[in-house]
Design a protein around this motif. Structure first.
Motif, PDB file in Angstrom:
ATOM      1  N   CYS A 551     -17.087  17.684 -15.903  1.00  0.00           N
ATOM      2  CA  CYS A 551     -18.141  18.677 -15.731  1.00  0.00           C
ATOM      3  C   CYS A 551     -17.781  19.551 -14.540  1.00  0.00           C
ATOM      4  O   CYS A 551     -17.242  19.074 -13.552  1.00  0.00           O
ATOM      5  CB  CYS A 551     -19.459  17.972 -15.478  1.00  0.00           C
ATOM      6  N   ASN A 553     -19.829  20.836 -12.556  1.00  0.00           N
ATOM      7  CA  ASN A 553     -20.779  20.574 -11.465  1.00  0.00           C
ATOM      8  C   ASN A 553     -20.694  19.167 -10.904  1.00  0.00           C
ATOM      9  O   ASN A 553     -21.215  18.898  -9.834  1.00  0.00           O
ATOM     10  CB  ASN A 553     -22.222  20.780 -11.941  1.00  0.00           C
ATOM     11  N   CYS A 554     -20.130  18.255 -11.704  1.00  0.00           N
ATOM     12  CA  CYS A 554     -20.173  16.842 -11.334  1.00  0.00           C
ATOM     13  C   CYS A 554     -18.796  16.229 -11.534  1.00  0.00           C
ATOM     14  O   CYS A 554     -18.042  16.649 -12.395  1.00  0.00           O
ATOM     15  CB  CYS A 554     -21.156  16.066 -12.217  1.00  0.00           C
ATOM     16  N   CYS A 569     -22.682  17.270 -20.143  1.00  0.00           N
ATOM     17  CA  CYS A 569     -22.652  16.378 -18.986  1.00  0.00           C
ATOM     18  C   CYS A 569     -23.973  15.619 -18.965  1.00  0.00           C
ATOM     19  O   CYS A 569     -25.033  16.222 -18.953  1.00  0.00           O
ATOM     20  CB  CYS A 569     -22.487  17.174 -17.696  1.00  0.00           C
ATOM     21  N   CYS A 572     -26.002  16.354 -15.324  1.00  0.00           N
ATOM     22  CA  CYS A 572     -26.663  17.596 -14.943  1.00  0.00           C
ATOM     23  C   CYS A 572     -27.059  18.431 -16.154  1.00  0.00           C
ATOM     24  O   CYS A 572     -27.739  19.435 -16.020  1.00  0.00           O
ATOM     25  CB  CYS A 572     -25.773  18.426 -14.015  1.00  0.00           C
TER      26      CYS A 572
HETATM   27 ZN   LIG Z   1     -22.660  17.706 -14.605  1.00  0.00          ZN
END
Ligand SMILES: [Zn+2]
Ligand SMILES: [Zn+2]
Length: 836
Positions: A551, A553-554, A569, A572
């Motif tokens: 991901c 973001n993660c 994901c 998130c």
């Molecule tokens: Zn994520």
């Protein structure tokens, strides 16, 4: 009236703010006020009234929102305890306690009372009222307002003030004299499932009770009835006839179709011929077939004994804690409902807390069956407005039984006698945002403060609660048998490493499980398969460079969802296209690894083409209704097999299920979390408990790669105390709860630099601060190093003394503030349930 009030605002700051009280305003402690705060208007809860001038200039209260406290002194005290214990800003605690955010755009309405009508009547006779401290002009305005209200149903404040130019002050005075009644009409009330219904009280006006008719008919020598009937005009008669023809009750909206002016209805209301009532719409009834009433079956001796102990604890009117350990299927719910009913029969109140997933429409139906209108049900499916409406019902004392998820622990009941926490080990009781409270622990504290009894119920109690029972802090009540003496299912462990060696390939469904499924399907019995991972494939790998798709973001893998054709994901919610080539090296050799519940369903379809298979996970279940629909289908025999995540493990009573297959329930054992063994044991026990709840005995096939792990072994033997003794040893060695209080301090920032600098600064601060008896581990990268765009570092604090630990945490927050680290980027989680 004091000059100042201290207001707790929902901002990440740990103190209340002082505001000046303008003349004429009367805020109350525990009530809300609207105040200016940094160019904004915010509502906050008044925590103190005083005359101490603050050192800095104060702003003024804009408006008093509540005439009476919305948080009584017990709840204020409870909020303060939460703020101290969890190191949470007090204003944010209060916000979490009050489900009234929908009321910002609320309106205030007034209606005239009988006393107001009398005052108006007397004023009309004498010309002017006597013995008043108000000026004649003020009195004139008051009577103008009364007159206006006398002609109408309840009227919004703005309209009343515009029409009569009555001031807020005069209105408060009139409320105090009981001439008028003030009602806070939240959007809540308007948006909630409440319908205004006109109720016919009498078809004709009574001759005597009504004021003398003003028309020329007065004194005519006709019969009373004839005279009364004549006094109704055509419109009024039509309306009354319409009401009478429909059984005397018609929604006001439906009357509009008669094409009669609305004033006709108000006139009839004024004449007491018709009443208008708010009628709550029935809550969505369960789609499950009506179940056997929880009270129709005989209570077992163990159930009766538990009930008697709870009854004693309640009548003692002082705090007591009870741990109700009942194996799956032992009839805990019936005990809860009976205990609550007894409390209500004594005129007192009771709260039942259930986990997120526990409050299905079926449970709601049971509650309605037992408590009728006296129950308020709070669940996550309610809108803010509906939640506020329930809250008001509870506060008005209309609902003395409250059932709900986490925040129902704050229900504003009076004379609280009993709180029950069902499945007390469930992690949904922990709030994962500020204030990070645990509803079970708050329930215990609330019961302590109220001198009430608290019952923690579970088939698999948390280590903490079990430990408390062993230390005699809680009385231990046992329900050791299933209802009707049904046996616990036999559990067979399949070692998946051996399966791999013998078949030469990675198997999702072992030969043994496949064989058992086939057998059940032939016998027309039902099967449940647990795989606690949703999606199709949890990992996408590149064969050329070996990298996984993460991901953005993660720091976690994206999961492939085949039917919805996307990568998602699970942390998130970020969604991407399914890659056709590797994002790192451009190779086209990407492949999908591992199995989620979606793929499992597909696999089973392939293996058993005749079987009707349903799936239960967060992709197929959007709300409580979907959840129930799937279980319903299984219950009615419309499905042969149900596949799903841990959702399927929780507390459902499906009698046809005789086989439960467990796939990969031990995945958690590989995680760096000290609760991994406890969680695994609980999940295995819960899901095993789904089998054999009907006439035929059940069986569980447990596939595992950790067949020697004690969590797996003890769960397979249904050996609760064996597991707990072993796990308590481990906790003691490692200084984990319940032997030590722990806190997780998470430093997060979207900028890696900030996260590193801040955690470094705090690390140095911890090093040079003396903190005897407290272990501080870290800073270290959190197991999930990046989440929702934030880089994450953490410290873990362990201490046998909670007071010392909290003192150190408080000092740490002050040090962080002094170093200009934003309060929102330093997360203190006391008693964390999740260390990832
Ligand atoms: Zn994520
Ligand atoms: Zn690659």
């Amino acid at each position: 009236m004091p000059l100042f009030c201290d207001v707790a605002l929902a901002v990440p700051l740990d103190m209340p703010f002082t505001y000046a009280i303008p003349p004429g305003m009367e805020p109350v402690v525990g009530g809300r006020v609207l105040v200016p705060f940094r160019q904004k208007r915010m509502s906050g809860v008044v925590v103190e009234l005083h005359d101490r001038p603050p050192r800095v200039a104060t702003k003024k209260v804009i408006e008093v929102l509540d005439l009476e406290p919305v948080l009584d002194k017990h709840l204020l005290k409870l909020g303060q305890w939460i703020a101290d214990y969890y190191l949470a800003p007090i204003g944010e605690v209060f916000r979490a306690m009050l489900p009234l955010s929908a009321e910002f755009k609320r309106s205030v309405t007034y209606r005239i009372t009988d006393e107001g009508r009398l005052a108006l009547h007397l004023a009309g006779m004498s010309g002017s009222p006597s013995r008043s401290q108000r000026t004649p002009e003020q009195q004139l305005v008051e009577f103008r307002a009364l007159d206006y209200l006398a002609e109408r149903e309840s009227t919004r404040e703005e309209r009343l003030r515009a029409a009569t130019r009555v001031s807020k002050e005069l209105l408060s005075g009139m409320v105090r004299k009981k001439w008028i009644a003030r009602e806070d009409v939240s959007e809540a009330r308007e948006a909630a499932r409440v319908v205004k219904v006109a109720v016919l009280l009498a078809a004709e006006p009574p001759a005597e009770a009504s004021p003398p008719p003003d028309g020329p008919e007065a004194g005519h020598g006709k019969t009373l009835a004839g005279r009364a009937a004549k006094r109704l005009n055509q419109n009024q008669r039509t309306l009354i006839e319409a009401l009478a023809a429909s059984g005397g009750r018609v929604p006001v909206d439906a009357l509009r179709e008669l094409d009669i002016p609305h004033t006709t209805l108000t006139t009839l209301v004024r004449r007491s011929l018709v009443n208008i009532v708010d009628e709550p719409q029935p809550l969505t009834a369960s789609r499950l077939k009506p179940r056997q009433s929880p009270f129709e079956f005989e209570f077992s001796p163990a159930q009766r004994a538990a009930l008697a102990r709870i009854g004693e604890a309640v009548t003692a009117r002082k705090f007591s804690g009870l741990l109700l350990h009942g194996i799956t299927g032992s009839g805990k719910t019936a005990v809860y409902l009976a205990a609550m009913r007894a409390v209500l029969e004594h005129g007192r109140s009771a709260i039942l807390l259930v986990p997120e997933i526990g409050l299905t429409p079926a449970v709601a139906a049971d509650l309605h069956q037992v408590f009728g209108d006296e129950v308020a049900i709070l669940h996550s499916g309610l809108s803010n407005a509906e939640r506020a409406e329930q809250w008001h019902r509870i506060r008005r004392g209309e609902a003395r039984a409250v059932a709900g998820t986490r925040s129902a622990v704050f229900a504003p009941v009076s004379d609280l006698a009993l709180i029950i926490v069902d499945e007390e080990q469930d992690s949904s009781y922990k709030q994962e945002e500020t204030p990070r409270y645990h509803a079970r622990d708050v329930a215990v504290m609330r019961a302590k403060m109220a001198g009430a009894a608290v019952v923690l119920g579970s088939a698999t109690p948390s280590l903490e609660s079990y430990y408390n029972a062993k230390k005699n802090k809680y009385a231990l009540l046992e329900l050791p048998d299933r209802v009707e003496q049904r046996p616990l299912p036999e559990v067979e462990i399949v070692d998946m490493r051996k399966e791999f060696q013998e078949t030469g390939q990675e198997q999702v469904i072992s030969r043994k499980l496949a064989e058992e499924i086939r057998e059940r399907l032939e016998k027309k019995e039902q099967v449940m398969i647990l795989l606690n991972r949703r999606g199709y494939s949890p990992v996408v790998l590149c064969r050329a460079c070996g990298k996984a798709l993460q991901c953005k973001n993660c720091a976690v893998s994206m999961t492939h969802h085949k039917r919805e054709r996307k990568m998602e994901c699970h942390y998130c919610g970020h969604v991407e296209h399914i890659p056709d080539k590797c994002a790192h090296c451009g190779s086209e050799y990407v492949y999908f690894v591992g199995t989620g519940s979606e793929k499992l369903e597909e696999l089973l379809h392939g293996m058993f083409p005749q079987a009707r298979i349903g799936r239960l996970d967060r992709d197929t279940v959007r709300g409580r209704e979907d959840f129930e629909r799937a279980l319903n289908a299984l219950n009615e025999g419309a499905l042969d097999m149900l596949v799903g995540t841990q959702m399927i493990a929780k507390g459902h009573d499906i009698h046809g299920v005789t086989l439960v297959g467990v796939i990969g329930a031990d995945m958690a054992l590989g995680l760096p979390d000290f609760r991994a063994a406890e969680r695994t044991f609980q999940l295995l026990t819960q899901v095993a408990g789904r089998a054999g709840r009907g006439q035929s005995p059940g069986k569980v096939i447990l596939q595992t790669y950790f067949q020697d792990h004690y969590a797996v072994q003890f769960a397979a033997r249904h050996d609760f105390s064996g597991f707990y003794e072993k796990e308590l040893q481990f906790r003691a060695w490692m200084h984990y709860p319940p032997y030590s209080a722990i806190a997780n301090v998470l430093i997060r920032s979207e900028k890696l630099d900030d996260a590193l600098t801040w955690s470094g600064e705090l690390g140095r601060w911890f090093e040079k601060t003396r903190h005897e008896g407290i272990r501080v581990l870290g800073p270290a990268a959190a197991p999930i190093t990046r989440l929702k765009r934030d880089y994450r570092y953490h410290f873990i604090l362990k201490s046998p003394s909670r007071e010392k630990m909290n003192a150190l945490l408080r000092a740490m927050l002050a040090a962080a503030a002094a170093r200009k680290i934003p309060r929102t980027q330093v997360i203190v989680d006391v008693d964390p349930v999740w260390l990832m």
